[in-house]
Design an enzyme around this catalytic site. Structure first.
Site, PDB file in Angstrom:
ATOM      1  N   CYS A  52      -3.136  -6.359  29.411  1.00 45.28           N
ATOM      2  CA  CYS A  52      -3.041  -5.548  30.612  1.00 45.28           C
ATOM      3  C   CYS A  52      -4.155  -6.019  31.539  1.00 45.28           C
ATOM      4  O   CYS A  52      -5.327  -5.965  31.177  1.00 45.28           O
ATOM      5  CB  CYS A  52      -3.223  -4.074  30.262  1.00 45.28           C
ATOM      6  SG  CYS A  52      -3.594  -3.035  31.694  1.00 45.28           S
ATOM      7  N   LYS A  87      -0.560   0.491 -17.460  1.00 45.25           N
ATOM      8  CA  LYS A  87      -0.318  -0.127 -16.157  1.00 45.25           C
ATOM      9  C   LYS A  87      -1.346   0.320 -15.128  1.00 45.25           C
ATOM     10  O   LYS A  87      -1.667   1.501 -15.025  1.00 45.25           O
ATOM     11  CB  LYS A  87       1.079   0.243 -15.659  1.00 45.25           C
ATOM     12  CG  LYS A  87       2.205  -0.257 -16.552  1.00 45.25           C
ATOM     13  CD  LYS A  87       2.568  -1.685 -16.266  1.00 45.25           C
ATOM     14  CE  LYS A  87       3.665  -1.730 -15.234  1.00 45.25           C
ATOM     15  NZ  LYS A  87       4.195  -3.076 -15.013  1.00 45.25           N
ATOM     16  N   CYS A  94      -7.903   0.235  33.939  1.00 47.14           N
ATOM     17  CA  CYS A  94      -7.033   0.941  32.978  1.00 47.14           C
ATOM     18  C   CYS A  94      -7.882   1.875  32.132  1.00 47.14           C
ATOM     19  O   CYS A  94      -8.889   1.463  31.563  1.00 47.14           O
ATOM     20  CB  CYS A  94      -6.310  -0.072  32.100  1.00 47.14           C
ATOM     21  SG  CYS A  94      -5.324   0.668  30.779  1.00 47.14           S
ATOM     22  N   LYS A 118      -2.927  -7.809 -18.961  1.00 41.37           N
ATOM     23  CA  LYS A 118      -1.518  -8.131 -18.812  1.00 41.37           C
ATOM     24  C   LYS A 118      -1.362  -8.974 -17.560  1.00 41.37           C
ATOM     25  O   LYS A 118      -1.485  -8.475 -16.435  1.00 41.37           O
ATOM     26  CB  LYS A 118      -0.724  -6.826 -18.690  1.00 41.37           C
ATOM     27  CG  LYS A 118       0.772  -7.004 -18.698  1.00 41.37           C
ATOM     28  CD  LYS A 118       1.436  -5.630 -18.751  1.00 41.37           C
ATOM     29  CE  LYS A 118       2.941  -5.758 -18.919  1.00 41.37           C
ATOM     30  NZ  LYS A 118       3.578  -6.463 -17.801  1.00 41.37           N
ATOM     31  N   ASP A 122       6.668  -2.768  -8.544  1.00 42.51           N
ATOM     32  CA  ASP A 122       6.816  -2.616  -9.986  1.00 42.51           C
ATOM     33  C   ASP A 122       6.675  -1.151 -10.380  1.00 42.51           C
ATOM     34  O   ASP A 122       7.378  -0.657 -11.269  1.00 42.51           O
ATOM     35  CB  ASP A 122       5.760  -3.447 -10.711  1.00 42.51           C
ATOM     36  CG  ASP A 122       6.014  -4.934 -10.536  1.00 42.51           C
ATOM     37  OD1 ASP A 122       5.235  -5.736 -11.046  1.00 42.51           O
ATOM     38  OD2 ASP A 122       7.004  -5.286  -9.874  1.00 42.51           O
ATOM     39  N   GLU A 141      -5.658  -6.757 -24.266  1.00 39.40           N
ATOM     40  CA  GLU A 141      -5.554  -8.000 -23.501  1.00 39.40           C
ATOM     41  C   GLU A 141      -5.133  -7.654 -22.084  1.00 39.40           C
ATOM     42  O   GLU A 141      -4.315  -6.761 -21.880  1.00 39.40           O
ATOM     43  CB  GLU A 141      -4.478  -8.911 -24.103  1.00 39.40           C
ATOM     44  CG  GLU A 141      -4.739  -9.310 -25.535  1.00 39.40           C
ATOM     45  CD  GLU A 141      -3.480  -9.855 -26.213  1.00 39.40           C
ATOM     46  OE1 GLU A 141      -2.451 -10.011 -25.535  1.00 39.40           O
ATOM     47  OE2 GLU A 141      -3.549 -10.106 -27.418  1.00 39.40           O
ATOM     48  N   CYS A 199      -1.405   2.490  31.554  1.00 39.09           N
ATOM     49  CA  CYS A 199      -1.506   2.564  33.022  1.00 39.09           C
ATOM     50  C   CYS A 199      -0.285   1.971  33.724  1.00 39.09           C
ATOM     51  O   CYS A 199      -0.210   1.976  34.952  1.00 39.09           O
ATOM     52  CB  CYS A 199      -2.777   1.864  33.504  1.00 39.09           C
ATOM     53  SG  CYS A 199      -2.737   0.070  33.256  1.00 39.09           S
ATOM     54  N   GLN A 236       7.462   1.486  -8.702  1.00 38.08           N
ATOM     55  CA  GLN A 236       8.667   2.249  -8.384  1.00 38.08           C
ATOM     56  C   GLN A 236       9.780   1.944  -9.382  1.00 38.08           C
ATOM     57  O   GLN A 236      10.535   2.827  -9.786  1.00 38.08           O
ATOM     58  CB  GLN A 236       9.120   1.928  -6.956  1.00 38.08           C
ATOM     59  CG  GLN A 236       8.186   2.557  -5.935  1.00 38.08           C
ATOM     60  CD  GLN A 236       8.443   2.030  -4.544  1.00 38.08           C
ATOM     61  OE1 GLN A 236       8.643   0.839  -4.347  1.00 38.08           O
ATOM     62  NE2 GLN A 236       8.434   2.911  -3.566  1.00 38.08           N
ATOM     63  N   ASP A 264       0.097 -10.959 -14.492  1.00 39.39           N
ATOM     64  CA  ASP A 264       1.274 -10.796 -13.650  1.00 39.39           C
ATOM     65  C   ASP A 264       1.840 -12.183 -13.393  1.00 39.39           C
ATOM     66  O   ASP A 264       1.517 -12.825 -12.399  1.00 39.39           O
ATOM     67  CB  ASP A 264       0.893 -10.093 -12.346  1.00 39.39           C
ATOM     68  CG  ASP A 264       2.083  -9.425 -11.713  1.00 39.39           C
ATOM     69  OD1 ASP A 264       3.178  -9.505 -12.300  1.00 39.39           O
ATOM     70  OD2 ASP A 264       1.919  -8.830 -10.652  1.00 39.39           O
ATOM     71  N   CYS A 317       1.883  -1.895  30.858  1.00 40.67           N
ATOM     72  CA  CYS A 317       0.877  -1.363  29.949  1.00 40.67           C
ATOM     73  C   CYS A 317       1.270   0.062  29.543  1.00 40.67           C
ATOM     74  O   CYS A 317       1.617   0.873  30.400  1.00 40.67           O
ATOM     75  CB  CYS A 317      -0.474  -1.355  30.661  1.00 40.67           C
ATOM     76  SG  CYS A 317      -1.750  -0.438  29.775  1.00 40.67           S
ATOM     77  N   TYR A 324      -0.602 -15.662 -26.009  1.00 43.19           N
ATOM     78  CA  TYR A 324      -1.023 -14.397 -26.608  1.00 43.19           C
ATOM     79  C   TYR A 324      -0.305 -14.014 -27.885  1.00 43.19           C
ATOM     80  O   TYR A 324      -0.548 -12.938 -28.427  1.00 43.19           O
ATOM     81  CB  TYR A 324      -0.903 -13.256 -25.595  1.00 43.19           C
ATOM     82  CG  TYR A 324       0.474 -13.104 -24.991  1.00 43.19           C
ATOM     83  CD1 TYR A 324       0.700 -13.488 -23.683  1.00 43.19           C
ATOM     84  CD2 TYR A 324       1.528 -12.596 -25.720  1.00 43.19           C
ATOM     85  CE1 TYR A 324       1.949 -13.363 -23.119  1.00 43.19           C
ATOM     86  CE2 TYR A 324       2.782 -12.473 -25.168  1.00 43.19           C
ATOM     87  CZ  TYR A 324       2.983 -12.855 -23.856  1.00 43.19           C
ATOM     88  OH  TYR A 324       4.219 -12.743 -23.301  1.00 43.19           O
TER      89      TYR A 324
END
Length: 684
Positions: free
Chosen positions: A427, A315, A432, A116, A34, A114, A412, A36, A118, A409, A225
DNA sequence: CCGCCTCGAGTTCT
DNA sequence: CTCGAGGCGG
């Protein structure tokens, strides 16, 4: 004339926004966070403000959402459902307040804050006191008719209490609680269905089921609301705050956390407080809505474009983000398990830069269909641990590579083992170098031998120089050897000689002190598969010495409560290995205590009680509090279950306190817990 | 054999 | 914190 650079950018932004709008509103499947999306919108608004000649009626800034999907009937909203302008910090909030104050000729005004939610915005129309229709917000002018689905939500009244206007519309947000979301996803996992990414998606998905019976089975809720419009209403409220009270009186669910405040400073504090505390809410909120309280003032302020001037959304910083998965690396654990992890293009999520995230195992990667090069959604699970939610499939270019574990691995090159039915690849080479390092780090860690001053770097250097080949070797180190090593490190960090000597001395004395650790700590420190702290404690109590444990048969071991065939086999295997026996002998010769200290008979005033600690405590560390109640005969665990008697909640408790309330366990503050201890005869 | 519940092991970032 | 898996009761 229009600036061609700006024109191109505006067109590009509109394409992006239209596409993401469609993903979000029509498909309920957003692929960017959101935050972005908000950033794209903000940039477009700014550009359009600078170049008014570029504004067209089709611009996304000139409408509220995307067209509704076809499957449901369409309902017109006679009074459109508007969207809100966003602010992201205190300065922008103050700027909004200044603007509004100016438009009101400097008059002071109250504001209502209030949370918000989601969720999914809906409009409910009541006629003659009965629910007539319910619709989604849609594009703000036309929504989908989902009356049958909304009727299944228990917090929506089908009949109004008391006197109400003949016809009116209320507005609210339908949402799923976090607990309801988890429950739903667990159900879906059991049925092998794809999981929902977050409560908002699943809430929207639930409300828009074509079959209302499916909706009915989901734990949806609503907060109302606003009053959209009303006919024939006498004595209607004059402020938004009174409207909320009015709606509550009619039998609607109104968020009890809303407040009316007189100054913008108080409003800002309210917003900032909820940025910190939002994770304590049982549902997801993505901000705070601030509204001018006086409805006359609201009218006067009016609407610009599709956003009212009399309200604004503060936000919260995003909890999710998207970034590119650059590569998948592999760590080798102390047991030889191969643990893939995501190497990410650094991304800010809720104020922290994330570069890595655990990917658990190959199966998990395949199930989520994560490929190298993908754009992925990243979040902080429980607001803390970074986690890759999944790929954004539509952003694939075809260049992405599927992830495969290597044959050998990564450290080793020993061919790896993939036992049938097990999720983890291993492994098998116990020599090792990666395992050696992890084993040593585990040995000196807190809860094991607890040797302070021996961090990752020192452990690695000791192994590298060959000064330590197995964990017992640390008890044969000399001060000179350590000093030389620490100095070598200090040359790089530029510390002086005295500091180096001090550090080496500290390490030597910490090693010396660790020889007296309780038997359980040593058993845990050895790193026997399937023997963690709890099991080590059980074994120490039952056998009393390392020699007795080493001599026990598998059958003897299985006599211990909580130890079954697998754990017994693992312990027996450990003590039948020559190399391990040699290490134990070296520990004994070095003077490490391998017997249980005689334990004082324990006081048991809290016998039979189950404690869970959560949040930050003032007077205890969490492990300190746990061992304290254990000494008093109680049990401490980290999971809240039906058997839990008390949950002690400190500062900023997590989801556990919520779960406790659901399961009916008592929640204690630290104060109350101290009180309980006093009653049990413990001196503060 | 299934469904809890617990425990173990590995993890990120400041 | 999360996931896997061991232990155990129904």
């Amino acid at each position: 004339m229009a600036d061609p650079v700006a024109r191109d950018r505006v067109e590009w932004l509109r394409e992006q926004i239209n596409y993401h709008n469609y993903r979000y509103h029509v498909l309920d499947s957003p692929e960017i966070s959101d935050a972005q999306f908000d950033a794209l919108m903000q940039e477009l608004r700014t550009l359009e403000a600078q170049h008014p000649e570029l504004v067209t009626p089709e611009s996304p800034t000139q409408r509220v959402g995307a067209a509704p999907v076809e499957a449901f009937g369409v309902i017109d909203h006679p009074v459109p459902l508007l969207s809100l302008g966003n602010v992201f910090n205190r300065e922008e909030l103050l700027a909004w307040h200044r603007r509004v104050t100016g438009l009101l000729d400097g008059r002071a005004f109250d504001m209502v804050c209030e949370l918000k939610m989601d969720g999914l915005a809906v409009a409910l129309v009541y006629e003659g006191g009965r629910l007539a229709t319910g619709a989604t917000r849609g594009d703000g002018y036309h929504g989908e008719e989902i009356t049958q689905n909304l009727r299944t939500i228990k917090s929506i009244p089908l009949v109004i209490q008391g006197a109400a206007p003949r016809r009116f519309e209320v507005r609210g947000e339908v949402f799923l609680t976090k607990a309801g979301f988890e429950q739903l996803n667990q159900e879906r996992a059991r049925q092998g269905l794809p999981l929902y990414a977050n409560p908002r998606n699943s809430g929207a998905g639930s409300v828009r089921q074509l079959d209302p019976r499916i909706t009915a089975a989901r734990p949806l809720d609503i907060f109302v609301y606003a009053l959209g419009w009303a006919e024939d209403g006498a004595g209607m409220p004059a402020t938004h705050w009174e409207t909320l009270g009015f709606l509550k009186d009619l039998g609607f669910r109104v968020n009890p956390l809303s407040v009316r405040l007189g100054s913008i400073e108080e409003v800002a504090s309210f917003c900032e407080e909820w940025v910190e505390r939002r994770h304590t809410l049982p549902y997801e909120a993505d901000g705070v809505v601030v509204k001018v309280d006086n409805l006359g003032y609201q009218q006067q302020l009016g609407v610009v474009g599709r956003e009212p001037r009399w309200a604004v959304a503060y936000k919260f910083p995003a909890i999710q983000g998207t970034t590119r998965l650059l590569d998948i690396g592999i760590n080798v654990g102390r047991t030889g398990s191969l643990n893939p992890y995501a190497i990410l293009k650094p991304v800010q999520v809720s104020g922290v830069t994330i570069r890595h995230a655990a990917l658990h195992n190959e199966e998990d990667i395949l199930r989520k269909d994560i490929r190298i090069g993908d754009v992925v959604i990243v979040q902080r699970a429980g607001e803390v641990i970074p986690e890759v939610v999944g790929p954004v499939v539509s952003r694939r270019t075809g260049q992405e590579r599927e992830f495969r574990l290597p044959e050998g691995c990564p450290v080793c090159e020993t061919p790896i083992l993939r036992p049938a039915g097990e999720a983890m690849a291993r492994c098998p080479n116990r020599a090792c170098p990666a395992q050696g390092l992890e084993l040593l780090k585990h040995f000196v860690s807190r809860g094991a031998m607890d040797i302070e001053g021996m961090g990752q770097a020192l452990c690695a250097a000791l192994l590298e120089r060959g000064l330590v080949k197995d964990v017992a070797d640390i008890y044969y180190l000399t001060a000179e050897q350590l000093e030389a090593l620490v100095m070598g490190q200090n040359k790089r960090t530029g510390n002086d000689i005295a500091v180096g000597q001090k550090r080496a001395g500290n390490a030597i004395s910490a090693i010396e002190q660790s020889k007296a650790r309780p038997l359980a700590s040593i058993l845990f420190a050895l790193g026997i598969r399937h023997v963690g702290g709890e099991t080590a404690e059980l074994l120490a109590q039952r056998f009393g010495s390392l020699a007795a444990l080493a001599a026990a048969s598998e059958a003897d071991l299985m006599q211990v409560e909580g130890i079954g065939p697998k754990v017994a086999a693992s312990i027996a295997a450990y003590f039948s290995d020559e190399e391990n026996l040699r290490i134990v002998e070296k520990l004994r010769q070095a003077g490490v205590a391998l017997e249980a200290a005689p334990t004082a008979p324990r006081a048991t005033p809290l016998q039979g009680l189950e404690f869970v600690f959560t949040g930050r405590l003032e007077r205890f560390t969490r492990t300190g509090a746990e061992s304290l109640v254990k000494e008093l005969g109680a049990n401490a665990s980290s999971n809240v279950t039906r058997k839990t008697s008390y949950v002690v909640a400190g500062e900023e408790p997590g989801s556990k306190a919520d779960r406790a309330r659901q399961l009916g366990a008592k929640v204690l503050s630290e104060e109350e817990f101290l009180h309980l201890l006093e009653e049990a005869g413990v001196k503060g």
